[in-house]
Structure formats: C-alpha cells, structure tokens
Write an enzyme that holds these catalytic residues in place. Sequence first.
Site, PDB file in Angstrom:
ATOM      1  CD  GLU A   9      59.819   8.987 -52.992  1.00  0.00           C
ATOM      2  OE1 GLU A   9      60.411   7.914 -52.776  1.00  0.00           O
ATOM      3  OE2 GLU A   9      60.261   9.865 -53.763  1.00  0.00           O
ATOM      4  N   GLY A  49      62.547  14.972 -56.533  1.00  0.00           N
ATOM      5  CA  GLY A  49      62.356  14.367 -57.852  1.00  0.00           C
ATOM      6  C   GLY A  49      61.780  15.325 -58.887  1.00  0.00           C
ATOM      7  CD  GLU A  58      64.679  13.978 -48.591  1.00  0.00           C
ATOM      8  OE1 GLU A  58      65.649  13.846 -49.333  1.00  0.00           O
ATOM      9  OE2 GLU A  58      63.753  13.158 -48.537  1.00  0.00           O
ATOM     10  CE  LYS A  93      63.776   9.037 -54.015  1.00  0.00           C
ATOM     11  NZ  LYS A  93      62.946  10.165 -54.417  1.00  0.00           N
ATOM     12  CB  SER A 106      66.083  18.548 -57.158  1.00  0.00           C
ATOM     13  OG  SER A 106      64.822  17.983 -57.486  1.00  0.00           O
ATOM     14  CG  HIS A 156      61.705   9.400 -48.401  1.00  0.00           C
ATOM     15  ND1 HIS A 156      60.797   9.652 -49.408  1.00  0.00           N
ATOM     16  CD2 HIS A 156      62.880   9.929 -48.797  1.00  0.00           C
ATOM     17  CE1 HIS A 156      61.422  10.297 -50.384  1.00  0.00           C
ATOM     18  NE2 HIS A 156      62.681  10.479 -50.038  1.00  0.00           N
ATOM     19  CG  ASN A 193      66.139   7.293 -50.873  1.00  0.00           C
ATOM     20  OD1 ASN A 193      66.033   6.072 -50.932  1.00  0.00           O
ATOM     21  ND2 ASN A 193      65.091   8.105 -50.750  1.00  0.00           N
TER      22      ASN A 193
HETATM   23  P1  PGA Z   1      65.767  13.561 -55.420  1.00  0.00           P
HETATM   24  O1  PGA Z   1      65.233  12.674 -54.188  1.00  0.00           O
HETATM   25  O2  PGA Z   1      67.213  13.863 -55.140  1.00  0.00           O
HETATM   26  O3  PGA Z   1      65.594  12.663 -56.618  1.00  0.00           O
HETATM   27  O4  PGA Z   1      64.929  14.786 -55.460  1.00  0.00           O
HETATM   28  C1  PGA Z   1      65.598  12.959 -52.861  1.00  0.00           C
HETATM   29  C2  PGA Z   1      64.935  11.990 -51.929  1.00  0.00           C
HETATM   30  O5  PGA Z   1      63.818  11.569 -52.215  1.00  0.00           O
HETATM   31  O6  PGA Z   1      65.501  11.626 -50.874  1.00  0.00           O
END
Ligand code: PGA
Length: 240
Positions: free
Chosen positions: A94, A170, A164, A8, A200, A92, A6
């Site tokens: 976010e 993140g 997740e 982003k 992560s 997601h 992803n």
């Molecule tokens: P990350 O993000 O691996 O940077 O924690 C995962 C995601 O948001 O899908």
Amino acid sequence: MLIAGNWKMYKGPVEAREFCARLRARLFGLEGVDVIVCPPYPSLHDCCGILANTEIAVFAQNAHWAKEGPYTGEVSPWMLKDMGVGGTLVAHSERRQMFGETDESSALRIEGSLDAGLHVIACVGETETEREAGETENVVVRQLTAIKTVVADENLERLAIAYEPVWAIGTGRTATPEQAEEAHKLIKAHLDVPVLYGGSVKPDNAEALLSMRHVDGALVGGASLEVDSFAAICEAAVRS
Ligand code: PGA
C-alpha cells in the site's frame, strides 16, 4: 513462528487499548509463537504501555531513515525506539502503490530502522499483472536485491521478509500453500531470514499456509483487527 498483525489505518488509542488488554489476556501462556501488533502511530504509545512485559511486541507501520531533521510528517526510527517500539514494517505494497514508495526509498527506511536498533519486516510481492506476465521471480528478486544492499550481516538477525502477493491483499484471494512455498523458497535462496506470508490470511486457511516448510509465519491485515480471529491464527501457528 511469527505472527504479525498489520492494523493499517484502524484503531485509535481508545480502541487500541481495549484490544491490547483483551489480546494480552487471550494469549497469556501461549508458547511457540512470537506475536507482533502494528498499530497506527497515534496508538503506539498506549499499546507499548499495555503490552510492556508481555511476549507481544509492538511495531510501527513505517519509519523514516534519518534520526531527526526537516522532514515534515515523517517519523524517526530512533524516536520509535525511544518510546519502546520494537520494530517497523517497511515497503508494504500500500505504501508502494499509493504513496510513491520505491525500492530505493524502502531500502533507506530499512537501513535507518536497523541502524536505530529496531527490527524490520520488509514486504515484497508481485502484482496480478506481473504474475500473469510471468514476472513474479524477477520482481521479487529485484525487490530483495534492493533490500540486501543495505543490510549489514550483523543486522540480518533483526530482519524478516513478508511475501505479500499484491493480488491477495484484502481481496479474500489467498495464494495457495504451494504458491506461497515456491515464493518463500526463492526468497530464502537469496536472503536467509524468516519469511512471513501475507495476503488474506484467515483462521481457516492459516494452518495450511503455515504448515509449508519455508513459511515461517504470517503478516495478517483484516483478520488481525478482531481479537478472536487474530488469536485463532496465533494458535494455528503453534500447531503448524
Ligand atoms: P490482508 O492484509 O490480510 O487484509 O489481506 C495483509 C496486509 O496488507 O499486510
């Protein structure tokens, strides 16, 4: 095993083209893992072109539910399908936290994408406060229930869930393999589809997570932005 990156809101068309060309060369001949990249909308066209006729699929990061209409700023899953996109991420955290996505709007987006013939990776997961309050199971089951109501049996084969935990996205804090396993087992008891872990995931923790019995792959954010770290996670998936 399924590994999805992803991106982003990173990598415009120029950077995306260079990345895809390098990834294609690096993963050439790698078997035993399905690989997906999820670029931002403006880079989708170039990525689809460079990765056409490879084993690497291109997914969008969101989609509206309608075929077309007066929805300024939204993108139709039918249009994504037309341009060669294979699927989309939906819900997601976010999107849920910053852009008002709800269980209901996520469900509509999932339904629209499946109707358009796309694959869907639908995200679920609890916040830190919810976990500390002992609410993880309730939250995840509520999110899954909304998803289940819109997925017809014949479309199940085009759905995957990404678990997740929001506190691990993140932050560098990963769920332990045991925490991931417990959540994945719960999800699979409600919906029998592949379940990816996200939050992560890095080259040095991927193998331990991916070796768990109910972990079918990973949704990778930060570590998907460099060819070397993303490829290392894909290679770990093959070993797991
Ligand atoms: P990350 O993000 O691996 O940077 O924690 C995962 C995601 O948001 O899908």
